[in-house]
Design an enzyme around this catalytic site. Structure first.
Site, PDB file in Angstrom:
ATOM      1  N   HIS A 111     -47.713   5.769  35.727  1.00  0.00           N
ATOM      2  CA  HIS A 111     -48.721   6.390  36.612  1.00  0.00           C
ATOM      3  C   HIS A 111     -49.792   7.106  35.789  1.00  0.00           C
ATOM      4  O   HIS A 111     -50.829   7.465  36.322  1.00  0.00           O
ATOM      5  CB  HIS A 111     -48.089   7.306  37.664  1.00  0.00           C
ATOM      6  CG  HIS A 111     -47.421   8.530  37.134  1.00  0.00           C
ATOM      7  ND1 HIS A 111     -46.268   9.023  37.666  1.00  0.00           N
ATOM      8  CD2 HIS A 111     -47.733   9.346  36.119  1.00  0.00           C
ATOM      9  CE1 HIS A 111     -45.920  10.105  36.998  1.00  0.00           C
ATOM     10  NE2 HIS A 111     -46.782  10.331  36.055  1.00  0.00           N
ATOM     11  N   HIS A 112     -49.531   7.328  34.506  1.00  0.00           N
ATOM     12  CA  HIS A 112     -50.588   7.850  33.639  1.00  0.00           C
ATOM     13  C   HIS A 112     -51.561   6.739  33.243  1.00  0.00           C
ATOM     14  O   HIS A 112     -52.549   6.996  32.572  1.00  0.00           O
ATOM     15  CB  HIS A 112     -49.992   8.465  32.374  1.00  0.00           C
ATOM     16  CG  HIS A 112     -49.085   9.623  32.653  1.00  0.00           C
ATOM     17  ND1 HIS A 112     -49.525  10.911  32.749  1.00  0.00           N
ATOM     18  CD2 HIS A 112     -47.755   9.679  32.870  1.00  0.00           C
ATOM     19  CE1 HIS A 112     -48.511  11.713  33.003  1.00  0.00           C
ATOM     20  NE2 HIS A 112     -47.427  10.993  33.086  1.00  0.00           N
ATOM     21  N   SER A 143     -34.113  29.595  39.737  1.00  0.00           N
ATOM     22  CA  SER A 143     -32.893  29.475  40.531  1.00  0.00           C
ATOM     23  C   SER A 143     -31.897  30.596  40.223  1.00  0.00           C
ATOM     24  O   SER A 143     -30.958  30.807  40.981  1.00  0.00           O
ATOM     25  CB  SER A 143     -32.217  28.127  40.274  1.00  0.00           C
ATOM     26  OG  SER A 143     -33.112  27.082  40.529  1.00  0.00           O
ATOM     27  N   GLU A 203     -41.060  14.285  29.131  1.00  0.00           N
ATOM     28  CA  GLU A 203     -41.516  15.539  28.542  1.00  0.00           C
ATOM     29  C   GLU A 203     -41.994  16.524  29.610  1.00  0.00           C
ATOM     30  O   GLU A 203     -41.738  17.723  29.521  1.00  0.00           O
ATOM     31  CB  GLU A 203     -42.649  15.243  27.541  1.00  0.00           C
ATOM     32  CG  GLU A 203     -43.403  16.455  27.046  1.00  0.00           C
ATOM     33  CD  GLU A 203     -42.626  17.316  26.073  1.00  0.00           C
ATOM     34  OE1 GLU A 203     -41.567  16.856  25.599  1.00  0.00           O
ATOM     35  OE2 GLU A 203     -43.060  18.450  25.803  1.00  0.00           O
ATOM     36  N   ARG A 206     -62.854  14.740  32.658  1.00  0.00           N
ATOM     37  CA  ARG A 206     -62.260  15.669  31.699  1.00  0.00           C
ATOM     38  C   ARG A 206     -62.898  15.458  30.338  1.00  0.00           C
ATOM     39  O   ARG A 206     -63.509  14.448  30.076  1.00  0.00           O
ATOM     40  CB  ARG A 206     -60.782  15.338  31.498  1.00  0.00           C
ATOM     41  CG  ARG A 206     -59.956  15.383  32.685  1.00  0.00           C
ATOM     42  CD  ARG A 206     -58.602  14.788  32.373  1.00  0.00           C
ATOM     43  NE  ARG A 206     -57.765  15.782  31.678  1.00  0.00           N
ATOM     44  CZ  ARG A 206     -56.456  15.644  31.524  1.00  0.00           C
ATOM     45  NH1 ARG A 206     -55.846  14.583  31.973  1.00  0.00           N
ATOM     46  NH2 ARG A 206     -55.757  16.554  30.908  1.00  0.00           N
ATOM     47  N   TYR A 246     -40.818  16.864  32.491  1.00  0.00           N
ATOM     48  CA  TYR A 246     -39.637  17.499  33.082  1.00  0.00           C
ATOM     49  C   TYR A 246     -38.932  18.393  32.078  1.00  0.00           C
ATOM     50  O   TYR A 246     -38.286  19.369  32.454  1.00  0.00           O
ATOM     51  CB  TYR A 246     -38.723  16.431  33.694  1.00  0.00           C
ATOM     52  CG  TYR A 246     -39.449  15.748  34.822  1.00  0.00           C
ATOM     53  CD1 TYR A 246     -39.743  16.451  35.985  1.00  0.00           C
ATOM     54  CD2 TYR A 246     -39.946  14.462  34.705  1.00  0.00           C
ATOM     55  CE1 TYR A 246     -40.483  15.890  36.996  1.00  0.00           C
ATOM     56  CE2 TYR A 246     -40.694  13.876  35.713  1.00  0.00           C
ATOM     57  CZ  TYR A 246     -40.955  14.596  36.859  1.00  0.00           C
ATOM     58  OH  TYR A 246     -41.700  14.042  37.860  1.00  0.00           O
ATOM     59  N   THR A 296     -37.848  16.919  44.128  1.00  0.00           N
ATOM     60  CA  THR A 296     -38.584  18.156  43.860  1.00  0.00           C
ATOM     61  C   THR A 296     -38.701  18.976  45.140  1.00  0.00           C
ATOM     62  O   THR A 296     -38.498  20.197  45.135  1.00  0.00           O
ATOM     63  CB  THR A 296     -39.982  17.813  43.318  1.00  0.00           C
ATOM     64  OG1 THR A 296     -39.846  16.777  42.344  1.00  0.00           O
ATOM     65  CG2 THR A 296     -40.630  19.000  42.675  1.00  0.00           C
ATOM     66  N   LYS A 316     -35.491  20.800  46.006  1.00  0.00           N
ATOM     67  CA  LYS A 316     -35.353  22.072  45.289  1.00  0.00           C
ATOM     68  C   LYS A 316     -36.125  23.187  45.999  1.00  0.00           C
ATOM     69  O   LYS A 316     -35.610  24.287  46.203  1.00  0.00           O
ATOM     70  CB  LYS A 316     -35.891  21.925  43.862  1.00  0.00           C
ATOM     71  CG  LYS A 316     -34.857  21.425  42.872  1.00  0.00           C
ATOM     72  CD  LYS A 316     -35.474  21.424  41.493  1.00  0.00           C
ATOM     73  CE  LYS A 316     -34.578  20.753  40.482  1.00  0.00           C
ATOM     74  NZ  LYS A 316     -33.475  21.561  40.019  1.00  0.00           N
ATOM     75  N   HIS A 367     -55.471  23.033  22.066  1.00  0.00           N
ATOM     76  CA  HIS A 367     -55.003  23.840  23.200  1.00  0.00           C
ATOM     77  C   HIS A 367     -53.797  23.178  23.861  1.00  0.00           C
ATOM     78  O   HIS A 367     -52.768  23.811  24.070  1.00  0.00           O
ATOM     79  CB  HIS A 367     -56.137  24.028  24.215  1.00  0.00           C
ATOM     80  CG  HIS A 367     -55.688  24.570  25.540  1.00  0.00           C
ATOM     81  ND1 HIS A 367     -55.187  25.841  25.681  1.00  0.00           N
ATOM     82  CD2 HIS A 367     -55.626  24.017  26.773  1.00  0.00           C
ATOM     83  CE1 HIS A 367     -54.851  26.046  26.950  1.00  0.00           C
ATOM     84  NE2 HIS A 367     -55.103  24.946  27.632  1.00  0.00           N
ATOM     85  N   SER A 401     -36.839  19.187  15.036  1.00  0.00           N
ATOM     86  CA  SER A 401     -36.291  20.436  15.533  1.00  0.00           C
ATOM     87  C   SER A 401     -35.802  20.281  16.972  1.00  0.00           C
ATOM     88  O   SER A 401     -34.721  20.756  17.323  1.00  0.00           O
ATOM     89  CB  SER A 401     -37.379  21.500  15.437  1.00  0.00           C
ATOM     90  OG  SER A 401     -37.219  22.476  16.407  1.00  0.00           O
ATOM     91  N   SER A 402     -36.573  19.560  17.802  1.00  0.00           N
ATOM     92  CA  SER A 402     -36.194  19.416  19.210  1.00  0.00           C
ATOM     93  C   SER A 402     -34.913  18.626  19.372  1.00  0.00           C
ATOM     94  O   SER A 402     -34.062  18.974  20.193  1.00  0.00           O
ATOM     95  CB  SER A 402     -37.301  18.719  19.990  1.00  0.00           C
ATOM     96  OG  SER A 402     -38.467  19.474  19.957  1.00  0.00           O
ATOM     97  N   ASP A 434     -21.269  32.120  20.678  1.00  0.00           N
ATOM     98  CA  ASP A 434     -22.495  31.612  20.059  1.00  0.00           C
ATOM     99  C   ASP A 434     -22.641  30.166  20.510  1.00  0.00           C
ATOM    100  O   ASP A 434     -21.843  29.680  21.306  1.00  0.00           O
ATOM    101  CB  ASP A 434     -22.444  31.715  18.519  1.00  0.00           C
ATOM    102  CG  ASP A 434     -23.851  31.817  17.919  1.00  0.00           C
ATOM    103  OD1 ASP A 434     -24.747  31.088  18.383  1.00  0.00           O
ATOM    104  OD2 ASP A 434     -24.046  32.619  16.997  1.00  0.00           O
ATOM    105  N   HIS A 478     -43.664  11.314  30.052  1.00  0.00           N
ATOM    106  CA  HIS A 478     -43.301  11.774  31.381  1.00  0.00           C
ATOM    107  C   HIS A 478     -41.993  12.538  31.418  1.00  0.00           C
ATOM    108  O   HIS A 478     -41.939  13.611  32.012  1.00  0.00           O
ATOM    109  CB  HIS A 478     -43.393  10.704  32.459  1.00  0.00           C
ATOM    110  CG  HIS A 478     -43.620  11.396  33.766  1.00  0.00           C
ATOM    111  ND1 HIS A 478     -44.840  11.877  34.149  1.00  0.00           N
ATOM    112  CD2 HIS A 478     -42.740  11.850  34.679  1.00  0.00           C
ATOM    113  CE1 HIS A 478     -44.712  12.574  35.263  1.00  0.00           C
ATOM    114  NE2 HIS A 478     -43.458  12.572  35.607  1.00  0.00           N
ATOM    115  N   TRP A 523     -54.400  15.577  23.268  1.00  0.00           N
ATOM    116  CA  TRP A 523     -52.968  15.746  22.997  1.00  0.00           C
ATOM    117  C   TRP A 523     -52.235  14.418  23.157  1.00  0.00           C
ATOM    118  O   TRP A 523     -51.138  14.249  22.669  1.00  0.00           O
ATOM    119  CB  TRP A 523     -52.351  16.808  23.915  1.00  0.00           C
ATOM    120  CG  TRP A 523     -51.866  16.313  25.248  1.00  0.00           C
ATOM    121  CD1 TRP A 523     -52.627  16.068  26.347  1.00  0.00           C
ATOM    122  CD2 TRP A 523     -50.518  16.000  25.615  1.00  0.00           C
ATOM    123  NE1 TRP A 523     -51.839  15.619  27.367  1.00  0.00           N
ATOM    124  CE2 TRP A 523     -50.544  15.573  26.954  1.00  0.00           C
ATOM    125  CE3 TRP A 523     -49.285  16.047  24.947  1.00  0.00           C
ATOM    126  CZ2 TRP A 523     -49.387  15.191  27.637  1.00  0.00           C
ATOM    127  CZ3 TRP A 523     -48.136  15.663  25.646  1.00  0.00           C
ATOM    128  CH2 TRP A 523     -48.194  15.242  26.972  1.00  0.00           C
TER     129      TRP A 523
END
Lengths: 613, 398
Positions: free
Chosen positions: A303-304, A269, A256, A451, A258, A329, A332, A76, A170-171, A105, A254, A140
């Site tokens: 922090h993880h 926006s 990631e 979890r 963002y 943040t 914004k 998931h 690909s990324s 293009d 991390h 994950w």
């Protein structure tokens, strides 16, 4: 390679049918393919979430056992992150960015096609794990050393690691493409500080992709080596360090986060000003806060890992940096409120989704601060409180933003409007269902539910709220069905004008759907809200704009020709991965195909000679 | 004003105003009812939400959990305040500035630098204030207090899927090991030394304090203390814990309990741990069975079983057929409350069911996978008499 081109005629521009999609290098078509593929995976991953929620609805449920449950939450999250939200972002990059900067293009159209095909083959490769029933099951984040022998003996983790390696290729290709496109292909007059916010966020996200993917790639290669070639990077019995994996994973992981949230922030926006009929409030501050987030995102990964035992000094540093990232943040969010302030707010479905994004993202941001504080996080880490937080950020944030973007740009993509009544029903079901599902999880987590547990005893008192969450899931499910129906019934919808929202972006000045060449004449950008300025000038001149830019004969415009080399090269890359999972001979074959693909690609003329331009 | 109910064109004339009883408009009435039901539902959910469950972090019984909760409460109320302000502003703006038909384009405002600086500086100050306080709390909770009685060291070893507890400095050099049940004296700081035997785990007793991961290659530390002033039940009192880091199949079933005892009771438990044995004939039969079937993975402190285990392991290393995985130490099993990492209560019936087929109770456990007398997920190849003898040996050692 001349011989190969002769055997299989070069696809010509303007071909139709399946072959034209397979060989396309048109950024709009590639965007559609990205979006459609990601949506299919979203439904798949959503069903996996449904299995999880049904299993957890009541205490001691006997629907699936722990093995299946671990597979479901692993897939998931992996699918939602790498095969739904990321490619959905890329779908918008593809469709919107060239149109929004007045380009015909992307900079490297064939590389763009390659990115898509590698993404598709990588995603399919990982899903082969279901066919052989050796599904990844270590989460994950796949923390070592649960991912090592003898704790994970089937091939699930190999599917996971190699699938992600293929997707990562690909990324990075996509990221490079969009950086070059945005730097080089802007229409005259579009200085950096006149670029639409969405394009800015694409630029920042692309840079993050280029820098972050190599880190996870290193980790994944080490994991594959540990599992297949007897190294001991993460295996403590051989002197390896499982914590090394966590550092590698979160140094990628991390930024990631963002990568997942900045594109929807850009989408929002764009939408808020359009439906408030006011320019974005504090444009430079919104851009700058995005850049600051992109930079600070690299300084918060631990922090993880507050509970890993890195010691109070490391935990203090990462507490402070993580708390500080709330400031840009917040900037914004305040600027979005400033945009709405004194506006003329029209609550279309796109606008509702954008407002829903702001509303829910605030909640996710606030709970984020509470586990940025490490002593408070010691009680929250790995509980449902975190599950609530990440879903407020990624569902309430990213997914709401993506839906907003779909409703907003759909008329540009198809020339037809999605049904607004169904759209609003879709929004309210998803919005209410989302809160019913995830808000109670804050409390379940604070009541001590960890979890990733597949069952819990009744006397722990988590039953009521879990049942509520499951009810919420089904509300979201119905909401998404309404969305699917809305798309389905759209084929009968009435055509709308090229600019149904009276929008400020230059992409609204051309016909809907846009012609293959996008702009017959490359526009001269007059300001930040170019099309509003254009329309005002025309109105003042007594000649208001009602029609899109007129169409021209496509053969007079030089466009990149379609090519089948990207899909051949991508198939080769996919087979290299597939071979690592089955027989090395297949990898060798894949390598050969990819090699031939690259040679053929580089010898292909820029456009087919018979087209005569 | 969007917020105020406006008179609709062509609506019937308002009723004659009555000075004493201003009747609310029907629309208001419906809103009031809606608000009432909303409040009732919210209250119900809040009751469900903050129910004091076995693992609730809202109900600390020790200084570590209490300090963490205090910090969280300050954060929570700050969050609630920010939530009300910002979301309130959002909702107000959206209602207030809704587009009305024929409305001209609103004033085109591009920004306001002073405002930008304000809403950058205020959150930064707020966050730095909270941050500095958090850092102080972090350092304060890092080391156990030295002025609150002698620190008790306990070694915690995480296994797939149970926690093992050893008391290295028990009185008289006695070797004390338990599994899934940690016994601690009240009002004394406990220093836990966390080690892992296989994969990552995380040791968490929410009511006593936050979690710390159990990591192979590392020796993590966590101190906790049960405070008699905070415990509102008679001692010995039991608190619940659970592994909080995904550790494989039976992760959800890796629970444990902490029994907080008075100092006197605790010392008595240490004293009476694993007393000298005088076995009944049935227990003697059980002991033999234990040595044959169980001793490779489980142990019972004392020379006999240990020497049996050693010879079994030696034969395994020289080509035996069995596979050893460390199972819970079963010494003094009769004093424990639970079975199979806190899943069921310890009783003769439950123990019988467990030995008969562990997979039914705890899917994924190593015992049904590795022990020779289980056929693939099936029942044990033991007669009822044999199982009873084993239970007699395990539970009635006297």
């Amino acid at each position: 390679m001349a011989t190969i081109t002769e055997v299989l005629a070069r696809p010509t521009y303007g071909a139709s049918g399946l072959w034209s999609w397979i060989t396309t290098v048109d950024h709009k078509r590639i965007g559609v393919m990205y979006g459609a593929t990601a949506f299919v995976f979203m439904l798949l991953s959503g069903i996996e979430a449904g299995v999880l929620r049904t299993q957890l609805a009541t205490p001691d449920t006997d629907l699936i056992g722990p093995g299946r449950f671990n597979q479901m939450f692993t897939m998931h999250a992996t699918v939602m992150i790498f095969m739904v939200i990321m490619p959905m972002g890329v779908a918008f990059f593809n469709f919107v960015v060239p149109l929004a900067i007045g380009a015909r293009d992307v900079a490297f159209p064939r590389l763009n096609a390659l990115s898509y095909w590698i993404f598709l083959f990588g995603a399919i490769l990982m899903h082969f794990s279901f066919i052989v029933d050796q599904v990844p099951d270590a989460g994950w984040f796949s923390y070592a050393n649960l991912t090592e022998y003898p704790f994970s003996e089937n091939m699930g983790l190999d599917f996971w690691a190699i699938g992600l390696l293929v997707l990562g290729t690909s990324s990075v290709a996509g990221g490079l493409n969009f950086v070059v496109t945005i730097i080089n292909l802007r229409a005259p007059g579009m200085s950096l500080m006149r670029m639409p916010v969405f394009v800015w966020m694409t630029l920042i996200t692309s840079i993050l992709l280029i820098l972050a993917m190599p880190v996870i790639t290193v980790g994944l290669i080490e994991l594959v080596m540990d599992r297949n070639f007897g190294t001991h990077f993460f295996n403590p019995t051989g002197g390896g360090d499982p914590i090394l994996w966590q550092h590698l994973f979160w140094v990628f992981g991390h930024p990631e986060v963002y990568i997942l949230i900045l594109p929807p922030m850009g989408i929002v926006s764009e939408i808020l000003p359009t439906f408030s009929r006011k320019p974005l409030f504090g444009y430079p501050f919104v851009i700058f806060s995005g850049i600051v987030i992109g930079i600070m995102g690299w300084a918060v990964w631990s922090h993880h890992m507050f509970t890993v035992g890195l010691g109070p000094i490391a935990n203090s540093v990462f507490t402070i940096t993580t708390m500080l990232i709330a400031v840009p943040t917040g900037v914004k969010i305040f600027n979005w409120l400033g945009t709405l302030w004194k506006g003329s707010i029209e609550l279309t479905t796109a606008m509702l989704y954008a407002l829903g994004f702001v509303f829910l993202f605030i909640i996710g941001g606030l709970s984020g601060v509470s586990h940025a504080v490490s002593p408070s996080d010691f009680q929250q880490q790995d509980t449902y409180y975190i599950v609530a937080h990440i879903h407020y950020v990624l569902f309430g944030g990213s997914i709401m933003g993506i839906f907003a973007g779909i409703y907003y740009w759909w008329p540009k993509l198809t020339g037809k409007m999605l049904n607004e009544k169904l759209g609003k029903l879709n929004f309210w079901l998803v919005f209410i269902g989302m809160n019913v599902t995830f808000f109670p999880m804050h409390f379940v987590g604070l009541n001590g539910m960890p979890r990733r547990i597949y069952t819990y005893a009744e006397e722990f008192g988590w039953g009521t709220l879990n049942l509520l969450s499951t009810v919420g899931y089904f509300i979201i499910f119905i909401g998404v069905l309404v969305f699917v129906y809305n798309i389905w019934q759209n084929r009968n919808a009435r055509r709308v004008s090229h600019d149904p929202w009276d929008a400020p972006g230059v992409e609204w000045s051309i016909a809907s759907p846009p012609p293959a060449y996008n702009f017959a004449e490359v526009p001269h950008i007059k300001g930040r809200d170019h099309y509003w300025i254009e329309k005002d000038l025309a109105r003042e001149a007594g000649n208001p704009i009602t029609e899109p830019e007129p169409a021209v004969d496509p053969s007079t415009i030089h466009m990149p020709s379609p090519s089948y080399w990207p899909i051949i090269t991508a198939a080769g890359v996919g087979l290299i991965g597939g071979g690592l999972l089955s027989h090395y001979g297949v990898s060798f074959l894949g390598g050969l195909i990819a090699f031939i693909g690259v040679i053929g690609w580089s010898n292909e003329p820029a456009s087919a000679p018979e087209e005569g331009h | 004003m969007g917020l105020l109910p406006r008179k609709r064109a062509g609506s019937p004339p308002e009723p004659i105003p009555d000075e004493n009883a201003q009747r609310p408009a029907p629309r208001r009435n419906r809103l009031t009812r809606l608000a009432f039901f909303g409040a009732a539902a919210a209250l119900f959910l809040l009751t469900a939400a903050c129910s004091q469950g076995f693992q609730s972090t809202w109900d600390p019984v020790g200084p570590v959990a209490q300090k963490q909760l205090q910090l969280f409460n300050v954060l929570l109320w700050t969050m609630v305040a920010v939530f009300v302000l910002v979301e309130g502003a959002l909702i107000y703006i959206v209602i207030r500035y809704r587009r009305r038909p024929g409305q001209p384009r609103p004033p085109q405002i591009h920004g306001h630098t002073a405002l930008e600086i304000t809403w950058t500086i205020i959150p930064t100050a707020l966050i730095l204030g909270l941050g500095i306080w958090s850092v102080f709390t972090l350092f304060e909770l890092d080391q156990p207090p030295t002025d609150q009685g002698e620190i008790l060291n306990v070694t915690v070893t995480g296994h797939q899927w149970y926690f093992e507890f050893e008391y290295p400095d028990a009185a008289g050099g006695k070797r004390i090991s338990t599994a899934n049940e940690l016994r601690i004296p009240v009002d004394r700081p406990i220093q836990l030394i966390l080690e892992s035997d296989d994969v990552l785990h995380s040791f968490w007793v929410p009511k006593l304090g936050g979690k710390v991961d159990v990591v192979p290659t590392r020796q993590n530390r966590l101190w906790l203390m049960a405070d008699s002033d905070l415990i509102d039940q008679p001692l010995p009192a039991t608190f619940y814990g659970q592994c909080a880091e995904l550790c494989g199949l039976a992760h959800a079933q890796m629970r444990f309990r902490v029994t907080v005892m008075s100092e006197v009771d605790y010392q008595a438990w240490v004293q009476n741990y694993n007393p000298p044995q005088a076995l009944t004939p049935q227990a003697q039969q059980g002991k033999t069975l234990f040595a044959i079937h169980c001793a490779l993975c489980h142990t019972i402190n004392g020379p006999e079983i240990e020497s049996v285990a050693k010879s079994r392991i030696d034969s395994f290393l020289t080509g035996g057929d069995a596979v050893a995985v460390p199972g819970p130490n079963l010494t003094d099993l009769r004093t424990r409350q639970t079975l199979a990492a806190g899943i069921t209560d310890l009783s003769v019936e439950n123990l019988r069911a467990w030995i008969r087929n562990p997979e039914d109770i705890k899917p994924g456990n190593w015992m049904s996978d590795k022990a020779a007398f289980y056929t693939d997920g099936g029942d044990a190849n033991l007669t009822d008499e044999e199982i009873d003898a084993l239970i007699e040996y395990l539970l009635n050692l006297r």
